[in-house]
Design a protein around this motif. Structure first.
Motif, PDB file in Angstrom:
ATOM      1  N   THR A  16       0.827  -1.212   0.000  1.00 33.84           N
ATOM      2  CA  THR A  16       0.000   0.000   0.000  1.00 33.84           C
ATOM      3  C   THR A  16       0.856   1.255   0.000  1.00 33.84           C
ATOM      4  O   THR A  16       0.607   2.201  -0.760  1.00 33.84           O
ATOM      5  CB  THR A  16      -0.922  -0.005   1.225  1.00 33.84           C
ATOM      6  OG1 THR A  16      -1.706  -1.198   1.229  1.00 33.84           O
ATOM      7  CG2 THR A  16      -1.846   1.195   1.221  1.00 33.84           C
TER       8      THR A  16
ATOM      9  N   SER B  54       1.141   4.024  -3.100  1.00 33.36           N
ATOM     10  CA  SER B  54       0.741   5.415  -2.872  1.00 33.36           C
ATOM     11  C   SER B  54       1.915   6.375  -3.083  1.00 33.36           C
ATOM     12  O   SER B  54       1.751   7.447  -3.681  1.00 33.36           O
ATOM     13  CB  SER B  54       0.189   5.571  -1.446  1.00 33.36           C
ATOM     14  OG  SER B  54      -0.956   4.767  -1.259  1.00 33.36           O
TER      15      SER B  54
ATOM     16  N   THR C  94       2.685   6.737  -6.788  1.00 25.20           N
ATOM     17  CA  THR C  94       1.603   7.445  -7.477  1.00 25.20           C
ATOM     18  C   THR C  94       1.733   8.949  -7.270  1.00 25.20           C
ATOM     19  O   THR C  94       1.590   9.739  -8.217  1.00 25.20           O
ATOM     20  CB  THR C  94       0.242   6.956  -6.965  1.00 25.20           C
ATOM     21  OG1 THR C  94       0.117   5.552  -7.219  1.00 25.20           O
ATOM     22  CG2 THR C  94      -0.889   7.677  -7.666  1.00 25.20           C
TER      23      THR C  94
ATOM     24  N   THR D 112      -2.219   7.615   2.308  1.00 24.17           N
ATOM     25  CA  THR D 112      -3.049   7.001   1.271  1.00 24.17           C
ATOM     26  C   THR D 112      -4.320   7.808   1.023  1.00 24.17           C
ATOM     27  O   THR D 112      -4.840   7.822  -0.102  1.00 24.17           O
ATOM     28  CB  THR D 112      -3.410   5.566   1.661  1.00 24.17           C
ATOM     29  OG1 THR D 112      -3.985   5.551   2.983  1.00 24.17           O
ATOM     30  CG2 THR D 112      -2.184   4.669   1.652  1.00 24.17           C
TER      31      THR D 112
ATOM     32  N   ASN E 175      -3.343  10.417  -1.306  1.00 22.93           N
ATOM     33  CA  ASN E 175      -3.198   9.818  -2.629  1.00 22.93           C
ATOM     34  C   ASN E 175      -4.559   9.639  -3.292  1.00 22.93           C
ATOM     35  O   ASN E 175      -4.733   9.906  -4.491  1.00 22.93           O
ATOM     36  CB  ASN E 175      -2.486   8.473  -2.494  1.00 22.93           C
ATOM     37  CG  ASN E 175      -2.338   7.754  -3.823  1.00 22.93           C
ATOM     38  OD1 ASN E 175      -2.125   8.376  -4.860  1.00 22.93           O
ATOM     39  ND2 ASN E 175      -2.464   6.446  -3.806  1.00 22.93           N
TER      40      ASN E 175
ATOM     41  N   SER F   7       1.852   0.680  -9.550  1.00 17.93           N
ATOM     42  CA  SER F   7       1.472   2.088  -9.668  1.00 17.93           C
ATOM     43  C   SER F   7       1.970   2.687 -10.975  1.00 17.93           C
ATOM     44  O   SER F   7       1.227   3.401 -11.673  1.00 17.93           O
ATOM     45  CB  SER F   7       2.039   2.865  -8.473  1.00 17.93           C
ATOM     46  OG  SER F   7       1.873   4.251  -8.647  1.00 17.93           O
TER      47      SER F   7
ATOM     48  N   SER G 261      -7.114   4.219  -8.123  1.00 12.24           N
ATOM     49  CA  SER G 261      -7.820   4.779  -6.973  1.00 12.24           C
ATOM     50  C   SER G 261      -8.534   3.680  -6.189  1.00 12.24           C
ATOM     51  O   SER G 261      -8.491   3.652  -4.950  1.00 12.24           O
ATOM     52  CB  SER G 261      -8.824   5.827  -7.440  1.00 12.24           C
ATOM     53  OG  SER G 261      -9.552   6.347  -6.362  1.00 12.24           O
TER      54      SER G 261
ATOM     55  N   CYS H 152      -6.005   1.590  -4.323  1.00  8.56           N
ATOM     56  CA  CYS H 152      -5.506   2.322  -3.161  1.00  8.56           C
ATOM     57  C   CYS H 152      -6.471   2.193  -1.980  1.00  8.56           C
ATOM     58  O   CYS H 152      -6.051   1.944  -0.851  1.00  8.56           O
ATOM     59  CB  CYS H 152      -5.294   3.780  -3.531  1.00  8.56           C
ATOM     60  SG  CYS H 152      -4.856   4.852  -2.142  1.00  8.56           S
TER      61      CYS H 152
ATOM     62  N   THR I 120      -5.659  -0.101   1.408  1.00  6.98           N
ATOM     63  CA  THR I 120      -5.587   0.628   2.683  1.00  6.98           C
ATOM     64  C   THR I 120      -6.470  -0.029   3.732  1.00  6.98           C
ATOM     65  O   THR I 120      -6.062  -0.196   4.896  1.00  6.98           O
ATOM     66  CB  THR I 120      -6.011   2.090   2.483  1.00  6.98           C
ATOM     67  OG1 THR I 120      -5.167   2.714   1.517  1.00  6.98           O
ATOM     68  CG2 THR I 120      -5.932   2.859   3.790  1.00  6.98           C
TER      69      THR I 120
END
Length: 646
Positions: free
Chosen positions: A411, A415, A418, A469, A472, A535, A548, A551, A555
């Protein structure tokens, strides 16, 4: 009397005959409590459950006590001095390589600057040798509708004289046939060195993926090597890799060679990172462990600042690698002064070597280690030292830990990259953006020290990861026309994730046992690199909704798995898988409702606990004893009578 009262309260099935004094004399008589005739089967089941629950509590107390007694290294390291001259030198040895690691890791940002290319039309100099560069371009290059020269087209060469070319001009165009020139570029980069323009462009994401693939392979390779051959050997191999691949990058002859050397240097970088963290964590105790590891992580943004300043000042990319690579040769003296981890030596059965290293550290700190402490060091059994990467699957508790570490690392890597890739969309000055980012990461990593000591490792990392995150997620779904707001969110997100990276190494090193510490750290970085590669792929393919969603899902999974991890603040390091299973509160903090019972058990001595367990076992399992059991019981009773009261 207070101990007897606590025992009666906690263990209603233990009578005063199991008090400390009588237990030492070998009196094991117990009498069952009288039950009223009206007692139902449900009450009996509740009593059995209470006995089982209490026995489990007592077993856990006994195991925790034995674990504390077996942590001899903490006592020895305390006698050395918490942070003496030896520990200070050890921390200093990890700082310069971390500086160079950031230098080599992010050098591609500056050596792949894209200059504006024009076709090489030097053929016209044969008929007009006195032409200026501007006149040459004006006569031989076609123009776009806005008046600028086209970058990948040229007029077809002719055999006319210069006056005819000026009078009639050229009309037919073709692709560049004699290479390219870069009149507007004052710097020599990999792009104009190997002419990666006009259909030969290199995908920047391919370079990032190559480096991350090196991190992925290196994390597995050096993690395995370190746990098998030692931290000292693995660090020296990493430094050798930096010398060969870092310095050697300045002499590559083509793009494929460049990518190969970058792949090799990324493996060396991750090898040094995981081994320096393991070495520092196994030599230091208490708060100094986290301070040293995070301080080493702070040299990464300092390395980025140094790289940015040199890239701005040095006009040639080869010279940049020469300057950075030459610093690596100063690490040759590590062969003589770098110490091996005494914990690793003990787990490999090299007791005398471990004692020698500890005595050397004591002399450096001008301290004396009591002989009684050194005498307690002995080679562990084969079962304690036997470990492999398969134990991350076979060991139930270790499997939960590595699953949580992997998910959290994935994760964070996804993030972080990204947010880094989104910075390209804002057309910011390259040198300013990198310098500002590095200046923000430095206080983020330093500030994590305070957070980890005030709020513990686990929940601090969870909250920081959630914040990073979340930023992000906002960046991916926020309107791009609000550029200033998006840039601010990118910087805030990178600020949070930088603090997370600093604490991730500390927490992971404290979670894992010595026999598999670097292997586990390598698996965590592998997950981080996997998230980063994914990513890059999603952003490159413009799959923002998928990125998205990933992510958000990762998370949620990471925060859920974090709940299963224990808190390591103030806890001793674990050396073997056998001790790892005995670690107090191993897998979750679901014991809040049992705190009163745990406090009551604090006054129970080990001797009382052992006798109580024997009593309960005999009462809960009333079965005929065979000859072997009878002999064992008679031998035990005889030994207790011979010893007498203590």
């Amino acid at each position: 009397m207070e101990k007897e009262r606590l025992l009666d309260t906690e263990f209603p099935f233990i009578l005063p005959s199991s008090s400390p004094n009588m237990a030492r004399e070998g009196n094991f008589k117990t009498e069952p409590h009288s039950q009223p005739p009206s007692s139902s089967s449900n009450q009996q089941e509740a009593g059995e459950h209470l006995r089982s629950w209490s026995l489990e509590k007592l077993l856990r107390k006994l195991k925790a006590t034995e674990t504390d007694l077996d942590d001899k290294f903490t006592s020895i390291l305390n006698s050395l001095g918490h942070f003496g001259t030896f520990q200070q030198k050890l921390v200093a040895l990890t700082l310069l390589p971390n500086l160079l690691s950031a230098f080599f890791m992010f050098a591609d940002i500056f050596v792949f600057t894209v200059p504006k290319p024009y076709c090489n039309t030097s053929w016209i100099l044969a008929v007009g040798p006195n032409l200026t560069e501007a006149e040459q371009l004006n006569l031989t290059l076609p123009r776009d509708t806005n008046g600028s020269f086209l970058t990948c087209l040229m007029y077809v060469p002719v055999t006319w004289d210069l006056d005819d070319i000026i009078q009639f001009g050229l009309n037919y165009t073709q692709s560049c046939s004699n290479g390219w020139i870069y009149p507007e570029s004052k710097r020599r980069s990999v792009i104009n060195e190997f002419d990666l323009v006009c259909g030969e462009e290199l995908n920047r994401e391919a370079v990032h993926t190559t480096i991350l693939a090196g991190l992925l392979i290196g994390s597995l390779t050096f993690g395995f090597i370190s746990d098998k051959l030692g931290r000292y050997t693995s660090i020296l191999l990493s430094i050798l890799g930096l010398m060969i691949f870092g310095f050697g990058t300045a002499f590559v002859g083509n793009l494929n060679q460049y990518l190969f050397f970058r792949f090799g240097v990324s493996q060396a970088l991750v090898g040094f990172s995981i081994n320096s963290v393991s070495l520092a964590s196994e030599w230091l105790v208490g708060e100094h462990r986290a301070h040293a590891i995070i301080l080493g992580q702070c040299f990464y943004p300092l390395g980025i600042m140094l790289l940015t300043a040199l890239a701005y000042s040095v006009p040639h990319w080869r010279l940049l690698f020469l300057l950075g690579g030459s610093l690596v040769f100063s690490l040759i003296f590590y062969i003589c002064i770098l110490p091996e981890s005494p914990r690793w030596l003990m787990m490999k059965g090299q007791v005398e070597e471990a004692k020698r290293v500890l005595c050397f550290a004591a002399r450096e700190n001008k301290k004396n280690i009591p002989l009684s402490l050194l005498g307690k060091l002995h080679a562990p059994g084969k079962k304690a030292t036997k470990a492999s990467v398969l134990d991350f699957y076979n060991n139930r508790q270790l499997r939960k830990v590595i699953l949580a570490i992997g998910c959290v690392g994935f994760t964070a890597g996804h993030s972080y990259f990204t947010l880094s890739l989104k910075m390209r969309d804002f057309d910011m000055n390259l040198y300013i953006s990198q310098m500002v980012s590095a200046m923000m990461e430095l206080p983020a990593r330093l500030g994590s020290i305070f957070l980890f000591e005030q709020f513990g490792r686990k929940w601090t990392l969870a909250v920081i990861l959630l914040q990073g995150t979340f930023m992000n997620f906002l960046v991916l779904n926020f309107p791009s026309d609000l550029k200033s707001v998006v840039v601010l969110m990118v910087f805030v997100g990178r600020f949070s994730l930088s603090a997370w990276i600093a604490g991730f190494f500390t927490y992971t090193a404290e979670l894992l046992p010595t026999v598999l510490r670097t292997t586990g750290l390598g698996l965590g970085i592998l997950a981080w690199a996997s998230g980063a590669i994914l990513s890059i792929t999603l952003i490159n393919q413009s799959l923002t909704p998928l990125s998205s969603s990933l992510c958000l899902i990762s998370t949620i999974c990471s925060l859920s798995l974090c709940y299963m991890l224990p808190e390591t603040y103030g806890q001793p390091l674990v050396d073997s898988l056998e001790h790892y299973c005995l670690h107090p509160r191993t897998m979750s903090d679901d014991l809040d409702d049992d705190l009163t019972a745990d406090h009551a058990l604090c006054d129970v001595t080990t001797e009382v606990a052992k006798n109580t367990i024997l009593n309960v076992t005999m009462n809960l399992n009333p079965r005929p004893l065979n000859n072997t059991s009878l002999k064992a019981e008679e031998k035990f009773k005889g030994r207790r009578v011979t010893e007498g009261p203590r």
